[in-house]
Enzyme design. Structure first.
Site, mmCIF file in Angstrom:
data_model
loop_
_atom_site.group_PDB
_atom_site.id
_atom_site.type_symbol
_atom_site.label_atom_id
_atom_site.label_comp_id
_atom_site.label_asym_id
_atom_site.label_seq_id
_atom_site.Cartn_x
_atom_site.Cartn_y
_atom_site.Cartn_z
ATOM 1 N N GLU A 30 0.885 -1.173 0.000
ATOM 2 C CA GLU A 30 0.000 0.000 0.000
ATOM 3 C C GLU A 30 0.915 1.212 0.000
ATOM 4 O O GLU A 30 1.470 1.573 1.037
ATOM 5 C CB GLU A 30 -0.885 -0.010 1.262
ATOM 6 C CG GLU A 30 -1.831 -1.190 1.367
ATOM 7 C CD GLU A 30 -3.002 -1.088 0.402
ATOM 8 O OE1 GLU A 30 -3.148 -0.065 -0.291
ATOM 9 O OE2 GLU A 30 -3.772 -2.067 0.328
ATOM 10 N N CYS A 79 -2.316 9.094 2.641
ATOM 11 C CA CYS A 79 -2.047 8.622 1.276
ATOM 12 C C CYS A 79 -3.182 9.031 0.329
ATOM 13 O O CYS A 79 -2.959 9.187 -0.860
ATOM 14 C CB CYS A 79 -1.866 7.113 1.275
ATOM 15 S SG CYS A 79 -3.201 6.250 2.114
HETATM 16 P P1 NAP Z 1 8.317 5.171 4.613
HETATM 17 O O1 NAP Z 1 9.463 6.062 4.866
HETATM 18 O O2 NAP Z 1 8.336 4.323 3.411
HETATM 19 O O3 NAP Z 1 8.167 4.275 5.919
HETATM 20 C C1 NAP Z 1 7.173 3.283 6.042
HETATM 21 C C2 NAP Z 1 7.732 2.118 6.793
HETATM 22 O O4 NAP Z 1 8.716 1.470 5.985
HETATM 23 C C3 NAP Z 1 8.448 2.484 8.089
HETATM 24 O O5 NAP Z 1 8.243 1.467 9.026
HETATM 25 C C4 NAP Z 1 9.904 2.550 7.662
HETATM 26 O O6 NAP Z 1 10.793 2.367 8.730
HETATM 27 C C5 NAP Z 1 9.956 1.411 6.678
HETATM 28 N N1 NAP Z 1 10.987 1.501 5.661
HETATM 29 C C6 NAP Z 1 11.460 2.614 5.057
HETATM 30 N N2 NAP Z 1 12.381 2.278 4.120
HETATM 31 C C7 NAP Z 1 12.462 0.925 4.126
HETATM 32 C C8 NAP Z 1 13.251 -0.010 3.400
HETATM 33 N N3 NAP Z 1 14.086 0.367 2.455
HETATM 34 N N4 NAP Z 1 13.091 -1.312 3.677
HETATM 35 C C9 NAP Z 1 12.216 -1.720 4.628
HETATM 36 N N5 NAP Z 1 11.465 -0.876 5.359
HETATM 37 C C10 NAP Z 1 11.572 0.427 5.101
HETATM 38 O O7 NAP Z 1 6.964 5.972 4.539
HETATM 39 P P2 NAP Z 1 6.415 7.045 5.546
HETATM 40 O O8 NAP Z 1 7.131 8.317 5.319
HETATM 41 O O9 NAP Z 1 6.389 6.503 6.927
HETATM 42 O O10 NAP Z 1 4.884 7.142 5.062
HETATM 43 C C11 NAP Z 1 4.485 7.974 4.064
HETATM 44 C C12 NAP Z 1 4.220 7.227 2.780
HETATM 45 O O11 NAP Z 1 3.315 6.162 3.016
HETATM 46 C C13 NAP Z 1 3.506 8.119 1.777
HETATM 47 O O12 NAP Z 1 4.025 7.872 0.502
HETATM 48 C C14 NAP Z 1 2.068 7.665 1.878
HETATM 49 O O13 NAP Z 1 1.295 7.965 0.742
HETATM 50 C C15 NAP Z 1 2.233 6.197 2.096
HETATM 51 N N6 NAP Z 1 1.034 5.606 2.673
HETATM 52 C C16 NAP Z 1 0.287 4.759 1.902
HETATM 53 C C17 NAP Z 1 -0.884 4.212 2.409
HETATM 54 C C18 NAP Z 1 -1.741 3.288 1.593
HETATM 55 O O14 NAP Z 1 -2.631 2.658 2.155
HETATM 56 N N7 NAP Z 1 -1.528 3.156 0.306
HETATM 57 C C19 NAP Z 1 -1.283 4.522 3.701
HETATM 58 C C20 NAP Z 1 -0.498 5.384 4.453
HETATM 59 C C21 NAP Z 1 0.666 5.916 3.935
HETATM 60 P P3 NAP Z 1 11.593 3.613 9.391
HETATM 61 O O15 NAP Z 1 10.566 4.498 9.997
HETATM 62 O O16 NAP Z 1 12.459 2.981 10.383
HETATM 63 O O17 NAP Z 1 12.319 4.291 8.273
#
Ligand code: NAP
Length: 458
Positions: free
Chosen positions: A232, A266
């Site tokens: 997602e 999102c």
């Molecule tokens: P993020 O930086 O991708 O982090 C999400 C999760 O992934 C965190 O637990 C993060 O850990 C982990 N993570 C980051 N890089 C990783 C990697 N290379 N390998 C494994 N795990 C990794 O995203 P965010 O800034 O928290 O959230 C914002 C994004 O999420 C936006 O793009 C938003 O649109 C999207 N989102 C999508 C949905 C949906 O349902 N489609 C819902 C909500 C949010 P750390 O915190 O330790 O870095």
């Protein structure tokens, strides 16, 4: 990224946590695996009783849990309470419906496959790793955990590093409700620790909600291990307003949809696409309403806009807005971070965004709306679909023909007519294009982490 609670309203470090050692992680994976074996031997009624109890705990603890969300990510308290209660409702929904979603099926004409009886049965997969974001720290996790546990799976949570208190609360919640210890375990690990967990043979699948790069990374690892994955990811949802729309209602809902969760959802309405016939009036009213939002301490009941959750998030948003400004866009409201403590960024309205600007193609994760002018429905649809994302979309029109045109044409996991995108446990949620793979919620969501077994009997 340090695993720590940093209050976004003040910028103060509240509490930091040491990451788990590899031995501590292994112990929790073993615990989850043992819990899965126990869970799959329980029946739906037992799991449903535990799930209802988890919902009751959330309801009883709504005030303290909501305050924790405000502390960790700066969500306005009214919205934080709503998030907690939505989680409780969704837990009850899966407690009540999981058995029906996973009911066995029987072919009406088993003769057609040469059997006396033939059909399907759903079974749990095992231990599923959930990598989750901070923006709805409780809801994103619960919408995975409630169906997964009701199906008989166990869950391991790698939560975002800035919401460790919420992560630990969730670790305890299901066990307190009666679930077998280990059924749902938090791993306090950095993102660099995800690969080792995902390659562990006791972990059979993964789900990630978050950014596109994180999704690609987890999907690559899962692919190399031949493990099922649900993603997602980000979105840049269009919000289309046509001349037949109720303009004032559309303005109000566009503001709400763009700024809910301090603009960090999102499915916020990030690109507002307005027909030329009503563009000037819409822009004037929308800009005034965005400027009128009450920004301040998210613990105040009247606050509509709190701080962004992280300093880096505010920096990233401002870089996108500045790039648009430098390339000729018109900033009709906001556009500069606030001085003073905390990571406040005002509601921002930008007109005249072109493909030369980063805002045209990148996701703005904060309260900044790009408003576009289009001359007809074909141009509106073309612009709405001119993105690598495809999460949700909204269209405002009272013309039934136009309604069908957009429902058919929008490349997104959802279309909302005369409303705003949100998620419901009753409806599937997910994206197309780079917004993701697979579905959460409803029957589709619970079946993602099941083995659909065909059964043939002579
Ligand atoms: P993020 O930086 O991708 O982090 C999400 C999760 O992934 C965190 O637990 C993060 O850990 C982990 N993570 C980051 N890089 C990783 C990697 N290379 N390998 C494994 N795990 C990794 O995203 P965010 O800034 O928290 O959230 C914002 C994004 O999420 C936006 O793009 C938003 O649109 C999207 N989102 C999508 C949905 C949906 O349902 N489609 C819902 C909500 C949010 P750390 O915190 O330790 O870095």
């Amino acid at each position: 990224m340090a695993i720590a609670t940093i209050n976004p309203t003040t910028g103060d470090l509240v509490q930091d946590f040491s990451p788990y050692t590899e031995a501590e992680v292994d112990e929790r994976i073993s615990e989850a695996h043992a819990a899965y074996l126990a869970l799959k031997a329980t029946d739906f009624a037992i799991r449903a009783a535990w799930m209802h109890q988890a919902a009751s705990l959330l309801e009883a603890e709504v005030e303290s849990t909501a305050a924790m969300l405000v502390l960790e990510i700066g969500k306005p308290i009214v919205q934080a309470r709503a998030e907690v209660l939505k989680c409780a409702r969704s837990m009850r929904f899966y407690a009540d419906n999981a058995e029906a979603f996973l009911a066995e099926t029987e072919l009406a004409d088993p003769d057609s496959v040469g059997a006396k009886r033939a059909g399907t049965r759903y079974q749990p997969l095992g231990v599923v790793l959930a990598v989750m974001p901070w923006n709805f720290p409780l809801w994103q996790v619960v919408r995975f955990a409630a169906p997964a546990l009701m199906a008989g799976n166990a869950g391991l949570l790698k939560h975002a590093s800035n919401v460790p208190q919420t992560a630990l609360y969730l670790d305890a919640l299901f066990e307190r409700a009666g679930f077998t210890p280990g059924s749902f375990r938090t791993l306090l690990i950095p993102s660099s620790g995800v690969e080792r967990v995902l390659r562990d043979s006791r972990v059979v699948a993964a789900t990630l909600t978050g950014s596109e790069p994180a999704g690609r990374s987890v999907a690559t690892i899962a692919g190399s291990e031949v493990k099922h994955v649900v993603l997602e990811l980000g979105g840049s949802d269009p919000f289309i307003v046509m001349p037949s729309a109720d303009l004032d209602a559309a303005v109000g809902k566009a503001v709400e949809s763009r700024t809910i969760n301090n603009g960090q959802s999102c499915i916020n309405a990030k690109r507002v696409i307005v027909h030329a016939g009503i563009y000037d009036e819409f822009l004037e009213k929308f800009t005034a309403a965005m400027k009128a939002l009450v920004m301040g301490d998210p613990m105040n009941e009247s606050t509509q806009l709190g701080p962004l959750a992280t300093e880096a998030g505010r920096r990233d948003l401002h870089a996108l807005v500045s790039d648009a400004r430098e390339n000729g866009a018109v900033i009709a409201a906001g556009g500069e971070p606030l001085d003073g403590p905390g990571w406040f960024y005002p509601a921002t309205v930008i007109a005249g965004v072109t493909p030369a600007m980063r805002l045209y193609s990148e996701e703005a994760f904060g309260p900044s709306a790009s408003v576009f002018r289009v001359t007809d429905r074909e141009e509106a649809l073309r612009l709405a679909n001119d993105t690598t994302f495809g999460l949700s979309s909204a269209v405002w029109t009272r013309d039934p023909d136009e309604e069908e045109f957009f429902i058919d044409g929008l490349e997104a996991g959802a279309v909302v007519v005369n409303g705003i995108s949100t998620s419901y446990p009753q409806l599937p949620f997910g994206g197309v294009k780079n917004s993701g793979v697979g579905r959460e919620l409803a029957g589709a969501g619970i079946r993602e982490f099941c083995n659909l077994k065909s059964v043939w009997r002579a």
